[in-house]
Write an enzyme that holds these catalytic residues in place. Structure first.
Site, PDB file in Angstrom:
ATOM      1  N   HIS A  45       0.844  -1.208   0.000  1.00 37.04           N
ATOM      2  CA  HIS A  45       0.000   0.000   0.000  1.00 37.04           C
ATOM      3  C   HIS A  45       0.879   1.259   0.000  1.00 37.04           C
ATOM      4  CE1 HIS A  45      -3.104  -2.676   2.251  1.00 37.04           C
ATOM      5  NE2 HIS A  45      -3.544  -2.512   1.021  1.00 37.04           N
TER       6      HIS A  45
ATOM      7  N   LYS B 209     -18.298  -5.808   7.501  1.00 36.19           N
ATOM      8  CA  LYS B 209     -16.991  -6.487   7.516  1.00 36.19           C
ATOM      9  C   LYS B 209     -16.450  -6.547   8.934  1.00 36.19           C
ATOM     10  CE  LYS B 209     -14.685  -5.609   3.085  1.00 36.19           C
ATOM     11  NZ  LYS B 209     -13.494  -4.952   2.513  1.00 36.19           N
TER      12      LYS B 209
ATOM     13  N   ARG C  78      -2.733  -6.385  -8.441  1.00 35.62           N
ATOM     14  CA  ARG C  78      -1.714  -7.422  -8.298  1.00 35.62           C
ATOM     15  C   ARG C  78      -1.929  -8.513  -9.352  1.00 35.62           C
ATOM     16  NH1 ARG C  78      -3.303  -7.730  -2.204  1.00 35.62           N
ATOM     17  NH2 ARG C  78      -5.151  -7.137  -3.357  1.00 35.62           N
TER      18      ARG C  78
ATOM     19  N   SER D 271      -3.119  -7.673   2.922  1.00 37.00           N
ATOM     20  CA  SER D 271      -3.374  -7.556   4.364  1.00 37.00           C
ATOM     21  C   SER D 271      -3.654  -8.940   4.944  1.00 37.00           C
ATOM     22  CB  SER D 271      -4.556  -6.624   4.623  1.00 37.00           C
ATOM     23  OG  SER D 271      -4.275  -5.337   4.134  1.00 37.00           O
TER      24      SER D 271
HETATM   25  P1  ADP Z   1     -10.072  -3.285  -0.297  1.00 37.19           P
HETATM   26  O1  ADP Z   1     -10.704  -3.900   0.914  1.00 37.19           O
HETATM   27  O2  ADP Z   1     -10.745  -2.027  -0.750  1.00 37.19           O
HETATM   28  O3  ADP Z   1      -9.805  -4.230  -1.425  1.00 37.19           O
HETATM   29  P2  ADP Z   1      -7.254  -3.244   0.505  1.00 37.19           P
HETATM   30  O4  ADP Z   1      -6.831  -2.565   1.741  1.00 37.19           O
HETATM   31  O5  ADP Z   1      -7.148  -4.728   0.467  1.00 37.19           O
HETATM   32  O6  ADP Z   1      -8.712  -2.702   0.255  1.00 37.19           O
HETATM   33  O7  ADP Z   1      -6.455  -2.664  -0.732  1.00 37.19           O
HETATM   34  C1  ADP Z   1      -6.571  -1.339  -1.150  1.00 37.19           C
HETATM   35  C2  ADP Z   1      -6.034  -1.208  -2.570  1.00 37.19           C
HETATM   36  O8  ADP Z   1      -4.650  -1.489  -2.583  1.00 37.19           O
HETATM   37  C3  ADP Z   1      -6.655  -2.171  -3.589  1.00 37.19           C
HETATM   38  O9  ADP Z   1      -6.747  -1.506  -4.833  1.00 37.19           O
HETATM   39  C4  ADP Z   1      -5.654  -3.304  -3.661  1.00 37.19           C
HETATM   40  O10 ADP Z   1      -5.711  -3.976  -4.899  1.00 37.19           O
HETATM   41  C5  ADP Z   1      -4.362  -2.518  -3.507  1.00 37.19           C
HETATM   42  N1  ADP Z   1      -3.270  -3.332  -2.980  1.00 37.19           N
HETATM   43  C6  ADP Z   1      -3.296  -4.159  -1.904  1.00 37.19           C
HETATM   44  N2  ADP Z   1      -2.100  -4.743  -1.699  1.00 37.19           N
HETATM   45  C7  ADP Z   1      -1.286  -4.281  -2.695  1.00 37.19           C
HETATM   46  C8  ADP Z   1       0.079  -4.539  -3.061  1.00 37.19           C
HETATM   47  N3  ADP Z   1       0.840  -5.405  -2.402  1.00 37.19           N
HETATM   48  N4  ADP Z   1       0.578  -3.896  -4.132  1.00 37.19           N
HETATM   49  C9  ADP Z   1      -0.204  -3.041  -4.843  1.00 37.19           C
HETATM   50  N5  ADP Z   1      -1.500  -2.769  -4.570  1.00 37.19           N
HETATM   51  C10 ADP Z   1      -2.042  -3.376  -3.504  1.00 37.19           C
END
Ligand code: ADP
Length: 159
Positions: A17, A41, A90, A128
């Site tokens: 992130h 959630k 990803r 995450s």
């Molecule tokens: P959500 O619950 O909205 O999917 P996340 O916190 O999982 O939120 O992710 C937020 C954004 O960051 C999403 O667009 C996700 O694809 C992106 N993201 C998560 N991990 C990575 C990573 N390792 N590299 C690039 N983008 C990521």
């Protein structure tokens, strides 16, 4: 002044992130990280904790703003004067999910567009959920998350 919005659950915020935010800063003057809270959630970290972690991570950045919402991301992004959303991609599975999120967002407001940044090779496996799984089995996650996440995990153990 161009300002974008990077929305997500960030439960917890990872180096993947963080990298997306830093790359978005090359394209926009300001990035608003929008922490989404969905009552359906179940989160490991509370909304306040997720916000605190991100604020601590970017405490030296004047051009990174941290906000939260329990409502519609597109509405909040517009309220915050963001011209577009940023999301990370990803794998192909992210594409399918993002495709439907984007369709819904443009249904709500066709003026707000989304740009997608491809995950770097280094963090393309990182999510995450991966962090939570590794932590559960006592693996060292210090190279995968900001320091503030480690601190918050320690706080959880104390309480
Ligand atoms: P959500 O619950 O909205 O999917 P996340 O916190 O999982 O939120 O992710 C937020 C954004 O960051 C999403 O667009 C996700 O694809 C992106 N993201 C998560 N991990 C990575 C990573 N390792 N590299 C690039 N983008 C990521």
């Amino acid at each position: 002044m161009k300002r974008c919005c990077y929305p997500g659950s960030f439960d917890p915020f990872t180096n993947g992130h963080e990298e997306i935010v830093k790359r978005a800063l090359k394209l926009f003057d300001e990035v608003v990280i929008l922490v989404a809270d969905n009552s359906n959630k179940k989160y490991t970290f509370s909304l306040d904790e997720r916000v605190e972690i991100i604020k601590e991570t970017f405490k030296n950045y004047k051009n990174v703003i941290v906000e939260s919402t329990d409502g519609l991301v597109v509405k909040k992004a517009k309220e915050l004067n963001c011209t577009c959303l940023v999301r990370g991609l990803r794998a192909i599975s992210d594409y399918e999910y993002e495709f439907s999120v984007n369709a819904t967002n443009t249904f709500i407001d066709k003026d707000i567009d989304t740009i997608y940044l491809m995950a770097s090779k280094e963090y393309s496996f990182l999510s995450s959920s991966t962090i939570k799984e590794l932590h559960k089995y006592n693996q060292d996650i210090s190279s995968l998350v900001p320091e503030a996440v480690l601190k918050m995990y320690k706080k959880h153990i104390k309480n």
